[in-house]
Scaffold this active site. Structure first.
Site, PDB file in Angstrom:
ATOM      1  N   ARG A 133       0.616  -1.422  -0.094  1.00  0.00           N
ATOM      2  CA  ARG A 133       0.016  -0.055  -0.091  1.00  0.00           C
ATOM      3  C   ARG A 133       0.728   1.182   0.138  1.00  0.00           C
ATOM      4  NH1 ARG A 133      -3.357  -1.533   5.093  1.00  0.00           N
ATOM      5  NH2 ARG A 133      -1.035  -2.095   5.759  1.00  0.00           N
ATOM      6  N   ASP A 168       8.348 -23.957   3.170  1.00  0.00           N
ATOM      7  CA  ASP A 168       8.878 -24.325   4.624  1.00  0.00           C
ATOM      8  C   ASP A 168      10.063 -24.242   4.499  1.00  0.00           C
ATOM      9  OD1 ASP A 168       9.805 -25.437   6.738  1.00  0.00           O
ATOM     10  OD2 ASP A 168       8.223 -26.926   7.002  1.00  0.00           O
ATOM     11  N   HIS A 169      10.788 -22.884   4.990  1.00  0.00           N
ATOM     12  CA  HIS A 169      12.044 -22.413   4.401  1.00  0.00           C
ATOM     13  C   HIS A 169      13.244 -23.596   5.147  1.00  0.00           C
ATOM     14  CE1 HIS A 169      11.584 -20.274   8.222  1.00  0.00           C
ATOM     15  NE2 HIS A 169      13.191 -20.717   8.396  1.00  0.00           N
ATOM     16  N   HIS A 179       8.342 -27.395  10.344  1.00  0.00           N
ATOM     17  CA  HIS A 179       9.732 -27.706  10.077  1.00  0.00           C
ATOM     18  C   HIS A 179      10.152 -28.992  10.896  1.00  0.00           C
ATOM     19  CE1 HIS A 179       9.585 -23.348   9.272  1.00  0.00           C
ATOM     20  NE2 HIS A 179       9.776 -23.043  10.267  1.00  0.00           N
TER      21      HIS A 179
HETATM   22  P1  NAP Z   1       5.445  -7.480   7.405  1.00  0.00           P
HETATM   23  O1  NAP Z   1       6.647  -6.754   7.477  1.00  0.00           O
HETATM   24  O2  NAP Z   1       4.505  -7.035   8.121  1.00  0.00           O
HETATM   25  O3  NAP Z   1       4.864  -7.286   5.857  1.00  0.00           O
HETATM   26  C1  NAP Z   1       3.615  -7.113   5.459  1.00  0.00           C
HETATM   27  C2  NAP Z   1       3.771  -6.583   3.884  1.00  0.00           C
HETATM   28  O4  NAP Z   1       2.236  -6.651   3.476  1.00  0.00           O
HETATM   29  C3  NAP Z   1       4.075  -5.127   3.752  1.00  0.00           C
HETATM   30  O5  NAP Z   1       4.721  -4.857   2.749  1.00  0.00           O
HETATM   31  C4  NAP Z   1       2.815  -4.394   3.952  1.00  0.00           C
HETATM   32  O6  NAP Z   1       2.935  -3.177   3.104  1.00  0.00           O
HETATM   33  C5  NAP Z   1       1.857  -5.398   3.037  1.00  0.00           C
HETATM   34  N1  NAP Z   1       0.537  -5.152   3.196  1.00  0.00           N
HETATM   35  C6  NAP Z   1      -0.380  -5.171   4.287  1.00  0.00           C
HETATM   36  N2  NAP Z   1      -1.654  -5.155   4.160  1.00  0.00           N
HETATM   37  C7  NAP Z   1      -1.655  -4.713   2.794  1.00  0.00           C
HETATM   38  C8  NAP Z   1      -2.788  -4.651   1.857  1.00  0.00           C
HETATM   39  N3  NAP Z   1      -4.020  -4.598   2.241  1.00  0.00           N
HETATM   40  N4  NAP Z   1      -2.559  -4.606   0.691  1.00  0.00           N
HETATM   41  C9  NAP Z   1      -1.116  -4.593   0.146  1.00  0.00           C
HETATM   42  N5  NAP Z   1      -0.192  -4.677   0.913  1.00  0.00           N
HETATM   43  C10 NAP Z   1      -0.530  -4.528   2.305  1.00  0.00           C
HETATM   44  O7  NAP Z   1       5.572  -9.068   7.441  1.00  0.00           O
HETATM   45  P2  NAP Z   1       6.798 -10.010   6.824  1.00  0.00           P
HETATM   46  O8  NAP Z   1       7.472 -10.291   8.166  1.00  0.00           O
HETATM   47  O9  NAP Z   1       7.371  -9.763   5.665  1.00  0.00           O
HETATM   48  O10 NAP Z   1       6.044 -11.382   6.642  1.00  0.00           O
HETATM   49  C11 NAP Z   1       5.198 -11.744   5.518  1.00  0.00           C
HETATM   50  C12 NAP Z   1       4.747 -13.055   5.381  1.00  0.00           C
HETATM   51  O11 NAP Z   1       5.817 -13.928   5.520  1.00  0.00           O
HETATM   52  C13 NAP Z   1       3.974 -13.556   6.750  1.00  0.00           C
HETATM   53  O12 NAP Z   1       2.904 -14.356   6.318  1.00  0.00           O
HETATM   54  C14 NAP Z   1       4.689 -14.137   7.681  1.00  0.00           C
HETATM   55  O13 NAP Z   1       4.219 -14.878   8.558  1.00  0.00           O
HETATM   56  C15 NAP Z   1       5.748 -14.824   6.542  1.00  0.00           C
HETATM   57  N6  NAP Z   1       7.054 -15.032   7.015  1.00  0.00           N
HETATM   58  C16 NAP Z   1       7.818 -14.162   7.358  1.00  0.00           C
HETATM   59  C17 NAP Z   1       9.185 -14.008   7.807  1.00  0.00           C
HETATM   60  C18 NAP Z   1      10.241 -13.122   8.186  1.00  0.00           C
HETATM   61  O14 NAP Z   1      11.485 -13.370   8.414  1.00  0.00           O
HETATM   62  N7  NAP Z   1       9.748 -11.878   7.988  1.00  0.00           N
HETATM   63  C19 NAP Z   1       9.548 -15.593   8.140  1.00  0.00           C
HETATM   64  C20 NAP Z   1       8.749 -16.757   7.667  1.00  0.00           C
HETATM   65  C21 NAP Z   1       7.591 -16.125   7.487  1.00  0.00           C
HETATM   66  P3  NAP Z   1       2.042  -1.696   3.128  1.00  0.00           P
HETATM   67  O15 NAP Z   1       1.827  -1.605   4.908  1.00  0.00           O
HETATM   68  O16 NAP Z   1       2.885  -0.817   2.580  1.00  0.00           O
HETATM   69  O17 NAP Z   1       0.700  -1.933   2.581  1.00  0.00           O
END
Ligand code: NAP
Length: 491
Positions: A49, A180-181, A243
């Site tokens: 967004r 599943d990394h 995992h």
């Molecule tokens: P995050 O930092 O909270 O990022 C979420 C993303 O979604 C942001 O880019 C946000 O951007 C976007 N977003 C939220 N609402 C939106 C909407 N309505 N329309 C468009 N974009 C929207 O989360 P993350 O840590 O990257 O994790 C993402 C996924 O990966 C999750 O399922 C998490 O469980 C999984 N995961 C993450 C990690 C990790 O290391 N981070 C590891 C394993 C799994 P805006 O606010 O700009 O819209």
């Protein structure tokens, strides 16, 4: 030498401004590009967004790969492949423009209509995005279309089923790549090779020669900034359902008839089907939960889980789980698989220990002997490698023995950092190789198993905190093995 395949694709990242994209996906794409696995036939469309534009995403990508770029390298060509579109996934209008953007970049980059949609966003959005992609014709292309989705896949079996139904209404199972990394990690992928390319192990890989198998994944970190998410998840959902059970399936599966995705998955699924069902009232005999209290990590005082954030006061969420799995089949009857995972533990390490049975009559059972059972240790992280624990004669007079170790260190052997799990999984998904992604059947069976444990715990009050930060978990986790005459390695 075989030629490197360079897949052509438009990679669409939903959640391009988020943590995962920044820490894992951009660096992975760069490494693929640097290693020649991606040529000029690719573009990346970042969606979120925030009011970013092409210049901003390129700047962010450059920043995210800073640690990987040699000092004098010009990355302008690489970052020029990145585009950004401000996008709300819940708004149907956005998808019309996206279709136009994808089609136009496909022409510019000659990507043959291949589209990889990577959902790096909260799972609540997965169903909506999949449906909108279908409804707006983004799946209609002359090339392939794949959907890569992040964990968690549901919160329990019921929610996972609901999510799966939504996804399968828009995409076929063979187009869905569930990440599943752990399955991208070099040494997890090595489990199959160690087993199926070495007679000395595979011949012994059964209940005649193995006492027990232990899988530990410990972290020194606490809940960090993820307090809210973690408290609704806990160690069982965060680590065991995916995992840990995946590693057990790879360790326990029968040799597949070939190395195709279908055959490997089918063998893994059989293991999950053979997991003994634990009745709710028997869960305490098989599983132990824990939550960290205050303590010391590397000499530094750290606070307990419940003090990490206001919302965690009196939390009953487990940050540690240890369990005994029983696999009811011919190969594993009588061999327990012990699994253990937790936060704020003594060390950061993921390892598998295979403990072999003693020989029928050991001639070296003297009191002063230092003797250990033979162990095969597979170090998944941080020090990737394999160690075989044997006994040898102690130098000097007499017949005393001493334990020795034969060690193979993956990092030092190859001289390079092992590829990031995400880099490999991204590449696999573009090649259409789903072997290291989880099939729906695996997800469903794992939830079924885990749900029963969680249900039993939800009915009993936990006595938390019950382990000190910097320890290896609650005492009950040791007793779980001691009851069977074993202990965790290393002690
Ligand atoms: P995050 O930092 O909270 O990022 C979420 C993303 O979604 C942001 O880019 C946000 O951007 C976007 N977003 C939220 N609402 C939106 C909407 N309505 N329309 C468009 N974009 C929207 O989360 P993350 O840590 O990257 O994790 C993402 C996924 O990966 C999750 O399922 C998490 O469980 C999984 N995961 C993450 C990690 C990790 O290391 N981070 C590891 C394993 C799994 P805006 O606010 O700009 O819209």
């Amino acid at each position: 030498m075989s030629e490197t395949i360079q897949p052509k694709a438009t990679i669409v990242i939903f959640g391009a401004t988020g943590d995962l994209a920044n820490r894992k996906l951009y660096p992975s794409i760069y490494r693929l590009y640097k290693s020649g696995k991606l040529d000029e036939n690719f573009s990346v469309i970042g969606l979120a967004r925030r009011g970013w534009n092409n210049d901003i995403i390129r700047e962010k990508v450059e920043k995210s790969i800073q640690g990987l770029i040699p000092e004098d390298e010009d990355v302008s060509e690489f970052i020029s492949h990145f585009y950004y579109k401000s996008f709300d996934v819940t708004s149907t209008d956005s998808y019309k423009d996206l279709k136009y953007m994808v089609e136009s970049l496909e022409q510019d980059y000659h990507t043959d209509g291949n589209r990889l949609f990577y959902l790096a966003m909260a799972p609540d959005f997965f169903g909506t995005i999949a449906n909108q992609l279908k409804n707006h014709g983004l799946k209609e292309t002359s090339g392939w279309t794949r959907l890569v989705i992040e964990k968690p896949f549901g919160h329990d079996l019921a929610s996972a089923k609901k999510l799966n139904k939504e996804l399968q209404a828009a995409f076929d199972e063979n187009q869905i790549y569930r990440i599943d990394h752990y399955l991208g990690k070099e040494m997890v992928q090595n489990i199959e090779v160690i087993r199926f390319a070495n007679g000395i192990f595979e011949h012994l890989w059964n209940n005649r020669f193995i006492n027990n198998i232990q899988v530990t994944s410990s972290e020194t970190l606490g809940v960090e900034e993820r307090a809210h998410y973690y408290d609704t998840s806990g160690a069982t959902r965060d680590m065991i359902q995916n995992h840990m059970l995946q590693m057990v399936a790879l360790l326990a599966m029968e040799p597949p008839i070939n190395l195709s995705t279908e055959e490997i998955r089918s063998e893994k699924i059989k293991v999950l089907r053979a997991l003994r069902t634990i009745k709710e009232e028997k869960v305490s005999e098989y599983f132990v939960r824990g939550q960290y209290g205050a303590g010391k990590i590397n000499g530094q005082e750290v606070i307990g889980y419940q003090d990490e954030a206001e919302e965690l006061k009196d939390s009953a969420t487990e940050t540690f789980v240890a369990g005994k799995l029983v696999i009811d089949n011919y190969r594993w009857a009588g061999v327990p698989f012990y699994i253990r995972t937790g936060k704020r533990m003594k060390e950061k390490s993921t390892k598998i220990v295979v403990e072999f049975k003693d020989i029928p009559m050991n001639l070296y059972y003297k009191k002063d002997d230092l003797r250990n059972p033979n162990l095969l240790v597979i170090n998944i992280q941080p020090n990737e490698g394999i160690t075989l624990h044997l006994n040898a004669k102690k130098t000097g007079n007499g017949n005393l023995t001493e334990p020795i170790q034969l060690a193979y260190h993956q990092d030092s052997e190859s001289g390079i950092n092992t590829p990031e799990a995400y880099e490999k999984l991204l590449y696999d998904s573009m090649l259409g190789d789903a072997t290291n992604f989880t099939h729906w059947d695996e997800v469903a069976l794992s939830w079924e198993f885990v749900d029963r444990i969680l249900a039993s715990w939800s009915n009993k009050k936990a006595d938390f905190p019950n382990y000190e930060s910097g320890s290896m978990g609650p005492k009950a986790a040791n007793e779980l093995l001691e009851r069977d005459g074993f202990h965790w390695w290393p002690e």
